[in-house]
Design a protein around this motif. Structure first.
Motif, PDB file in Angstrom:
ATOM      1  N   ARG A   8       0.749  -1.269  -0.084  1.00  0.00           N
ATOM      2  CA  ARG A   8       0.007   0.080  -0.147  1.00  0.00           C
ATOM      3  C   ARG A   8       0.989   1.230  -0.140  1.00  0.00           C
ATOM      4  NH1 ARG A   8      -3.034  -3.143  -1.812  1.00  0.00           N
ATOM      5  NH2 ARG A   8      -5.269  -3.727  -0.748  1.00  0.00           N
ATOM      6  N   PRO A   9       0.610   2.256  -0.664  1.00  0.00           N
ATOM      7  CA  PRO A   9       1.296   3.657  -0.869  1.00  0.00           C
ATOM      8  C   PRO A   9       1.111   4.073   0.354  1.00  0.00           C
ATOM      9  CG  PRO A   9      -0.573   3.758  -2.210  1.00  0.00           C
ATOM     10  CD  PRO A   9      -0.596   2.255  -1.624  1.00  0.00           C
ATOM     11  N   ILE A  10       1.912   4.977   0.965  1.00  0.00           N
ATOM     12  CA  ILE A  10       1.818   5.451   2.253  1.00  0.00           C
ATOM     13  C   ILE A  10       2.109   7.152   2.326  1.00  0.00           C
ATOM     14  CG2 ILE A  10       3.068   5.861   4.485  1.00  0.00           C
ATOM     15  CD1 ILE A  10       4.158   3.160   3.869  1.00  0.00           C
TER      16      ILE A  10
ATOM     17  N   HIS B  83      10.064   9.810  -0.276  1.00  0.00           N
ATOM     18  CA  HIS B  83       9.204  10.561  -1.183  1.00  0.00           C
ATOM     19  C   HIS B  83       9.266  10.335  -2.463  1.00  0.00           C
ATOM     20  CE1 HIS B  83       6.368  13.969  -1.602  1.00  0.00           C
ATOM     21  NE2 HIS B  83       7.420  14.619  -2.554  1.00  0.00           N
ATOM     22  N   GLY B  84       8.081   9.980  -3.248  1.00  0.00           N
ATOM     23  CA  GLY B  84       8.169   9.737  -4.534  1.00  0.00           C
ATOM     24  C   GLY B  84       8.405   8.458  -4.978  1.00  0.00           C
ATOM     25  N   ASP B  85       8.762   7.677  -4.160  1.00  0.00           N
ATOM     26  CA  ASP B  85       9.207   6.035  -4.378  1.00  0.00           C
ATOM     27  C   ASP B  85       7.939   5.341  -4.045  1.00  0.00           C
ATOM     28  OD1 ASP B  85      10.909   3.956  -5.111  1.00  0.00           O
ATOM     29  OD2 ASP B  85      11.650   3.809  -2.986  1.00  0.00           O
ATOM     30  N   ASN B  86       8.094   5.280  -2.648  1.00  0.00           N
ATOM     31  CA  ASN B  86       6.868   4.153  -2.142  1.00  0.00           C
ATOM     32  C   ASN B  86       5.820   5.100  -1.393  1.00  0.00           C
ATOM     33  OD1 ASN B  86       8.970   4.749  -0.159  1.00  0.00           O
ATOM     34  ND2 ASN B  86       8.118   3.111   1.290  1.00  0.00           N
ATOM     35  N   GLY B  87       5.715   6.356  -1.402  1.00  0.00           N
ATOM     36  CA  GLY B  87       4.823   7.083  -0.920  1.00  0.00           C
ATOM     37  C   GLY B  87       5.270   8.683  -1.071  1.00  0.00           C
ATOM     38  N   LEU B  88       4.524   9.479  -0.254  1.00  0.00           N
ATOM     39  CA  LEU B  88       4.742  10.888  -0.078  1.00  0.00           C
ATOM     40  C   LEU B  88       4.900  11.342   1.264  1.00  0.00           C
ATOM     41  CD1 LEU B  88       1.758  11.846  -2.721  1.00  0.00           C
ATOM     42  CD2 LEU B  88       4.342  11.589  -3.156  1.00  0.00           C
TER      43      LEU B  88
ATOM     44  N   LEU C 187      -2.718  10.939  -4.801  1.00  0.00           N
ATOM     45  CA  LEU C 187      -2.909   9.771  -4.599  1.00  0.00           C
ATOM     46  C   LEU C 187      -4.259   9.176  -5.281  1.00  0.00           C
ATOM     47  CD1 LEU C 187      -0.535   8.468  -2.095  1.00  0.00           C
ATOM     48  CD2 LEU C 187      -0.125   7.919  -4.244  1.00  0.00           C
ATOM     49  N   LEU C 188      -5.171   9.813  -4.531  1.00  0.00           N
ATOM     50  CA  LEU C 188      -6.484   9.366  -4.909  1.00  0.00           C
ATOM     51  C   LEU C 188      -6.880   9.404  -6.343  1.00  0.00           C
ATOM     52  CD1 LEU C 188      -8.373  10.945  -1.643  1.00  0.00           C
ATOM     53  CD2 LEU C 188      -7.946   8.339  -2.270  1.00  0.00           C
ATOM     54  N   GLY C 189      -6.379  10.134  -7.126  1.00  0.00           N
ATOM     55  CA  GLY C 189      -6.540  10.431  -8.287  1.00  0.00           C
ATOM     56  C   GLY C 189      -5.800   9.786  -9.496  1.00  0.00           C
ATOM     57  N   ASP C 190      -4.683   8.951  -8.975  1.00  0.00           N
ATOM     58  CA  ASP C 190      -3.969   8.214  -9.762  1.00  0.00           C
ATOM     59  C   ASP C 190      -3.881   6.734  -9.401  1.00  0.00           C
ATOM     60  OD1 ASP C 190      -1.555   7.580 -11.217  1.00  0.00           O
ATOM     61  OD2 ASP C 190      -0.671   9.527 -11.027  1.00  0.00           O
ATOM     62  N   ALA C 191      -4.371   5.833  -9.889  1.00  0.00           N
ATOM     63  CA  ALA C 191      -4.402   4.586  -9.396  1.00  0.00           C
ATOM     64  C   ALA C 191      -3.090   3.727  -9.776  1.00  0.00           C
ATOM     65  CB  ALA C 191      -5.427   3.800  -9.793  1.00  0.00           C
TER      66      ALA C 191
ATOM     67  N   ARG D 197       2.224   1.546  -8.304  1.00  0.00           N
ATOM     68  CA  ARG D 197       3.705   1.772  -8.535  1.00  0.00           C
ATOM     69  C   ARG D 197       4.548   1.792  -7.254  1.00  0.00           C
ATOM     70  NH1 ARG D 197       7.042   5.849  -8.671  1.00  0.00           N
ATOM     71  NH2 ARG D 197       5.322   7.360  -9.018  1.00  0.00           N
ATOM     72  N   MET D 198       3.922   2.899  -6.444  1.00  0.00           N
ATOM     73  CA  MET D 198       4.331   3.061  -5.134  1.00  0.00           C
ATOM     74  C   MET D 198       4.190   1.657  -4.074  1.00  0.00           C
ATOM     75  SD  MET D 198       3.633   7.214  -4.318  1.00  0.00           S
ATOM     76  CE  MET D 198       4.417   8.401  -5.075  1.00  0.00           C
ATOM     77  N   GLY D 199       2.962   1.166  -4.314  1.00  0.00           N
ATOM     78  CA  GLY D 199       2.781   0.072  -3.339  1.00  0.00           C
ATOM     79  C   GLY D 199       3.608  -1.034  -3.517  1.00  0.00           C
ATOM     80  N   ALA D 200       4.111  -1.134  -4.896  1.00  0.00           N
ATOM     81  CA  ALA D 200       5.023  -2.296  -5.317  1.00  0.00           C
ATOM     82  C   ALA D 200       6.431  -1.741  -4.712  1.00  0.00           C
ATOM     83  CB  ALA D 200       5.318  -2.512  -6.762  1.00  0.00           C
TER      84      ALA D 200
END
Length: 379
Positions: free
Chosen positions: A294-296, A310-315, A332-336, A341-344
């Protein structure tokens, strides 16, 4: 065959079970005679069921009553002298302070684990301002023997400023995460869900989380904000239950309470958010979120920024900034695709840096080192 006696001293039984139980079981399997000393409420049976000896020990985490605190210290000294451990592993501020003193009387070697600096070092309240200089001085003196275990580089630097020699400081990033129990699952369908999984303290950014929810909902963005946790009544920063109930009634947030099945909670959300300005070590909830893919969104604070790049696995956002928090969440809500990508990347980092087995092996190595080190013994 003589087995080295190891005591874990932790303030709360629930914390021991969530953060140290697997380690203690591994230590016992490695040949240590393990005893757990903690305040017992609802998790005593879980500790005993794991095959560990349990000694209930009442301690008030935030009490400053001199007579009460001296009584607590004296009970601990008597118990350590009775149990005669060879190694004691203290977790959090009061166990470190009192346990290190008590270990002198028992001749035990000491591992002092500071899982962040907590409310005392981050709160601006009068009680914290009064206590902080005394605690800093005492901590610096007591940590000059034994091994001081921290979870992030900022805390390591702080201990050096307090006079602790660098060679006595070890950095292990957090309590680790079970990479099998916490594994990636596809995002759920429906309205996006943002979850804050933590003890419900103002210092954890609960107020900013709710303010961000208002901002986004006011813009007509379809999103559900969920609090997964309970107020920690022993902490001065606890959010009143009445306030949480009012937010729920207003329809701003949903409150799950204390979640027994955190993998299911994380599987049911799209984004994990922790706007903390608390004295974190490495927040276990964020390691679990990363492991679940999950992105954070979290704050640019010690401990949090060790997990999120920042910008890698979250903000990362500034602390105490609800507008910046809302902006990051909206992005993040507007960009699935960004979330995926960040979750991976979060999962990759969890596997590389925060796996439970890695943390256990690093900690067991400290026990061996403390047995071999004359400098670790207090006496």
């Amino acid at each position: 065959m003589h087995r080295t006696k190891l005591i874990y001293f932790v303030t709360e039984d629930w914390y021991f079970c969530s953060h140290r139980l697997t380690l203690a079981v591994a230590a016992q399997a490695a040949g240590y005679d393990v005893t757990v000393v903690t305040r017992v409420r609802e998790h005593g049976d879980m500790i005993r069921a794991a095959g560990l000896k349990l000694i209930p020990f009442e301690i008030a985490r935030t009490s400053v009553n001199p007579l009460r605190e001296f009584g607590t210290l004296w009970r601990l000294v008597r118990m350590y002298r009775r149990e005669q451990p060879q190694i004691v592993h203290h977790v959090a501020m009061k166990p470190v302070l009192y346990g290190t003193i008590a270990a002198r009387f028992a001749g035990a070697r000491v591992i002092n684990a500071l899982a962040g600096m907590g409310w005392l070092f981050t709160s601006g309240g009068g009680k914290a301002r009064t206590l902080k200089p005394v605690v800093r001085w005492t901590l610096g003196r007591l940590l000059r023997r034994g091994i001081a275990l921290v979870q992030n580089p900022d805390d390591a630097r702080l201990l050096e400023k307090l006079g602790v020699a660098p060679e006595q400081i070890r950095l292990i990033p957090g309590a680790g995460v079970d990479l099998q129990a916490f594994s990636p699952r596809p995002e759920p369908e429906g309205v996006p869900v943002v979850v804050l999984p933590a003890r419900l303290l103002w210092d954890k950014g609960v107020g900013e989380f709710v303010a961000a929810a208002r901002l986004l909902q006011g813009k007509g963005i379809a999103v559900r904000f969920v609090l997964a946790g309970q107020p920690d009544e022993a902490n001065p920063s606890a959010v009143p239950r009445e306030q949480i109930a009012a937010w729920v009634t207003e329809g701003i947030i949903t409150h799950l309470g204390w979640a027994k099945d955190m993998p299911a909670v994380l599987a049911g959300c799209h984004i994990v958010c922790l706007p903390s300005y608390y004295g974190e070590g490495i927040p276990k909830s964020l390691i679990e979120a990363a492991a679940c893919g999950r992105p954070i969104v979290t704050t640019d604070m010690p401990g949090c920024r060790e997990i999120v790049h920042h910008g890698d696995n979250g903000l990362l956002v500034p602390p105490r900034d609800a507008a910046a928090l809302a902006g990051a969440l909206e992005q993040l809500l507007g960009d699935a695709a960004m979330r995926e990508r960040m979750g991976a990347r979060g999962r990759q980092r969890a596997e590389q840096e925060f796996g439970l087995e890695r943390v256990i092996q690093q900690t067991l190595a400290l026990y061996v080192a403390s047995e071999d080190s004359k400098d670790a013994k207090l006496g």
